[in-house]
Scaffold this active site. Structure first.
Site, short mmCIF file in Angstrom:
data_model
loop_
_atom_site.label_atom_id
_atom_site.label_comp_id
_atom_site.label_asym_id
_atom_site.label_seq_id
_atom_site.Cartn_x
_atom_site.Cartn_y
_atom_site.Cartn_z
N GLU A 194 0.21 7.78 15.22
CA GLU A 194 1.10 6.62 15.03
C GLU A 194 1.94 6.44 16.29
O GLU A 194 2.28 7.42 16.97
CB GLU A 194 2.02 6.86 13.82
CG GLU A 194 3.07 5.75 13.67
CD GLU A 194 3.78 5.71 12.32
OE1 GLU A 194 3.62 6.65 11.54
OE2 GLU A 194 4.50 4.72 12.08
N ASN A 202 4.58 3.35 9.31
CA ASN A 202 5.62 2.32 9.23
C ASN A 202 5.58 1.39 10.45
O ASN A 202 5.92 0.21 10.35
CB ASN A 202 7.00 2.97 9.13
CG ASN A 202 7.16 3.78 7.85
OD1 ASN A 202 6.38 3.62 6.90
ND2 ASN A 202 8.16 4.64 7.81
N ASN A 208 0.35 -0.59 5.07
CA ASN A 208 0.83 0.78 4.96
C ASN A 208 2.02 0.84 4.02
O ASN A 208 2.97 0.07 4.17
CB ASN A 208 1.28 1.28 6.35
CG ASN A 208 1.89 2.68 6.27
OD1 ASN A 208 1.17 3.65 6.05
ND2 ASN A 208 3.21 2.79 6.44
N GLU A 209 1.95 1.73 3.04
CA GLU A 209 3.09 2.03 2.15
C GLU A 209 3.85 0.78 1.73
O GLU A 209 5.09 0.72 1.84
CB GLU A 209 4.04 3.05 2.81
CG GLU A 209 3.39 4.40 3.01
CD GLU A 209 4.35 5.51 3.40
OE1 GLU A 209 5.51 5.23 3.74
OE2 GLU A 209 3.93 6.69 3.37
N TYR A 264 4.24 14.36 1.44
CA TYR A 264 4.82 15.31 2.40
C TYR A 264 5.65 16.33 1.60
O TYR A 264 6.29 15.97 0.61
CB TYR A 264 5.74 14.58 3.38
CG TYR A 264 5.01 13.63 4.31
CD1 TYR A 264 4.37 14.10 5.45
CD2 TYR A 264 4.97 12.26 4.04
CE1 TYR A 264 3.72 13.22 6.32
CE2 TYR A 264 4.31 11.38 4.90
CZ TYR A 264 3.68 11.87 6.04
OH TYR A 264 3.04 11.00 6.88
N GLU A 314 -2.15 10.22 4.50
CA GLU A 314 -0.99 10.88 5.11
C GLU A 314 -0.64 12.07 4.24
O GLU A 314 -0.32 11.89 3.04
CB GLU A 314 0.22 9.95 5.20
CG GLU A 314 0.12 8.92 6.31
CD GLU A 314 1.40 8.12 6.49
OE1 GLU A 314 2.50 8.68 6.32
OE2 GLU A 314 1.28 6.90 6.79
N GLN A 350 1.10 14.15 11.53
CA GLN A 350 0.33 13.38 12.48
C GLN A 350 -0.40 14.36 13.40
O GLN A 350 -0.47 15.54 13.06
CB GLN A 350 1.26 12.44 13.24
CG GLN A 350 1.99 11.47 12.30
CD GLN A 350 2.83 10.42 13.00
OE1 GLN A 350 2.86 10.31 14.21
NE2 GLN A 350 3.57 9.63 12.20
O1 AHR Z 1 3.96 9.80 9.18
C1 AHR Z 1 5.28 9.37 9.23
C2 AHR Z 1 5.59 8.20 8.31
O2 AHR Z 1 5.51 8.62 6.98
C3 AHR Z 1 4.65 7.04 8.36
O3 AHR Z 1 4.95 6.15 9.38
C4 AHR Z 1 4.81 6.39 7.03
O4 AHR Z 1 3.67 5.73 6.59
C5 AHR Z 1 5.23 7.53 6.13
O5 AHR Z 1 6.34 7.22 5.37
#
Ligand code: AHR
Length: 504
Positions: free
Chosen positions: A27, A72, A172-173, A244, A292, A350
């Site tokens: 990203e 994002n 995305n999201e 995450y 992700e 990432q």
């Molecule tokens: O990977 C970091 C961020 O986490 C990304 O930009 C977003 O899609 C997610 O919230």
């Protein structure tokens, strides 16, 4: 000593190992692109400005596919800014990460890097501030051979061959209030469906990913997937999931059980997708792109806040991962692979510097973080077919997830060369587990290698000065006696065992 048992039989299978599960994510965030994969002038950089030391590590990591350019970031991105003569490209503000984006690196640079890294590109498009027209323009620019304004522009920009990008993320999201252009499930579902339909008019064979939830904890989780898929079921192939995890305080048990949450997440998305399929009387199955996932010390980023000043490629979330984090990453990979029948793509987020297995210093060295190791080992050794094994063992009490199984495991078997790989995690932060595995159904089996991560020195991390402090080591508690594999798993540890099956 606790005891556990693995039952593995080559007759019981889940699905072939899908190499796309070993994907990653680049990203325009922090120093992932600038100062990560791209640093003109670095002693190892090539004529394109791609860091050679980072490329070597990417190859060693075994990454198969990379999602780009966000995240994002993509929800405010104008892809046109990143193509054409570099001196003509505009500098813009990226509000997602409060960063100045020079646009020196864009689509064609990424595709050139992807070819050198030998990875499949997964392209995300902006459905936040933009829509269908820009999406189909990007598709035409990237994939149409020649003879139209957009495809000829690509050729003029130096990319003579069409890029042939197969997999595309429709935004995305979009469920997240932090996302530029955040939408309700209804609004997004309609936009994603019409964009997907338009893209398929150009190329029916594309693989399209609808945005699922940006976390299982989202208040709209479940309902979001149901509504979005009601709109898009016939025109998309996959729905995304993002997760995450981080160590909170000293609650190691809950942190080590993170993959229990990921497992529930996958099962719930599968159930929701299949429910929509049933309501639509569709025989099609929607799979999951877990595009992700990682350990991310997001609370640290939230505590420090975004940079006050707008700068180019600031240091963001350059988490220094510990041996404990590596065990958790290894267990998340076990979970992803165990669901090989429905999780058909996954991207660790990432790749370099930002939330990453690889770290690189400007003008300096690049090194492997602790979390590099379970990924590299699994990408290399998980081959053939994922086996549907049974795990019996003790239970671990956790504050976050209640009582969970202490052990988790996955095995892959490559019938071509007789290689059996077993991956197992002991989530108990305090107690070892003695595991037995009856391998009689495989015939003659010999131990090739047993490798251990974690188990001790759990707070240790790799640094520029000590880049190999955390590394896989020989597992001394593994043996094959007759048809039995015996393992002594230290507390908070991740193990890989490679076995050779003698074929008649
Ligand atoms: O990977 C970091 C961020 O986490 C990304 O930009 C977003 O899609 C997610 O919230």
């Amino acid at each position: 000593m606790h005891n556990g048992r693995l039952s593995i039989d080559p007759a019981f299978t889940v699905a072939p190992v899908n190499r796309r599960v070993f994907g990653s994510f680049v990203e325009h965030m922090g120093r992932c692109v600038y100062g990560g994969i791209y640093e003109p002038g670095h002693p190892t950089s090539d004529d394109d400005g791609f860091r050679g030391d980072v490329l070597d590590l990417v190859r060693e990591l075994g990454v198969t596919a990379v999602r780009y350019p966000g995240g994002n970031f993509v929800s405010g991105y104008r892809w046109e800014d990143g193509v054409g003569p570099v001196e003509d490209r505009p500098t813009r503000l990226d509000p997602a990460w409060r960063t100045i984006e020079t646009n020196e690196f864009g689509l064609n640079e990424f595709m050139a890097w992807a070819a050198k890294a030998d990875i499949e590109p997964i392209m995300a498009m902006n459905l936040g501030t933009r829509g269908m027209q820009e999406a189909i323009d990007l598709l035409e620019y990237a994939n149409h051979p020649q003879g139209t304004a957009l495809s000829d522009a690509r050729i003029e920009h130096g990319a003579k061959e069409p890029h042939g990008i197969r997999m595309w993320c429709l935004g995305n999201e979009m469920d997240g209030p932090w996302q530029l252009g955040h939408k309700t499930a209804e609004e997004y579902g309609r936009l994603a469906a019409e964009t997907a339909r338009a893209m398929r008019q150009f190329d029916a064979g594309l693989e399209l990913v609808a945005c699922g939830s940006s976390g299982r904890q989202m208040p709209t989780f479940g309902a979001w997937e149901a509504t979005v898929l009601e709109h898009t079921y016939d025109v998309v192939d996959l729905v995304s999931a993002h997760a995450y995890y981080e160590l909170e305080g000293d609650d190691r048990a809950s942190f080590l059980a993170s993959s229990v949450d990921m497992d529930r997440f996958i099962r719930e998305v599968v159930a929701t997708a299949d429910h929509v399929g049933a309501r639509l009387s569709s025989s099609k199955r929607i799979n999951i792109s877990f595009d992700e996932w990682n350990v991310w010390y997001l609370k640290d980023l939230q505590a420090s806040g975004m940079p006050d000043d707008w700068t180019t490629a600031p240091r963001l979330s350059e988490d220094a991962y510990t041996a404990l984090d590596a065990v958790v990453v290894g267990s998340l990979l076990i979970t992803l692979l165990r669901h090989a029948d429905r999780v058909t793509a996954a991207c660790q987020a990432q790749l370099v510097n930002t939330i990453s297995p690889i770290r690189a210093e400007p003008g300096g060295p690049a090194w492997r973080q602790s979390i590099f190791h379970p990924f590299a080992l699994m990408a290399r050794h998980a081959r053939g077919t994922v086996l549907d094994l049974r795990v019996d063992g003790p239970t671990l009490a956790t504050a976050r997830y209640g009582d969970v199984p202490t052990l988790d495991s996955v095995a892959t078997y490559d019938a071509e060369d007789g290689r059996l790989a077993v991956f197992v995690v002991n989530r108990d932060p305090d107690a070892p587990v003695e595991v037995s595995t009856d391998l009689r159904t495989f015939g003659d089996v010999s131990l090739v290698e047993a490798t251990l991560l974690g188990g001790e020195d759990l707070a240790a991390a790799n640094t520029q000065e000590d880049p190999d402090r955390v590394a896989p080591r020989a597992h001394t508690g593994a043996s094959v006696e007759g048809a039995a594999l015996r393992l002594t798993l230290p507390p908070a540890s991740w193990t890989m065992v490679l076995l050779q099956v003698a074929r008649a």
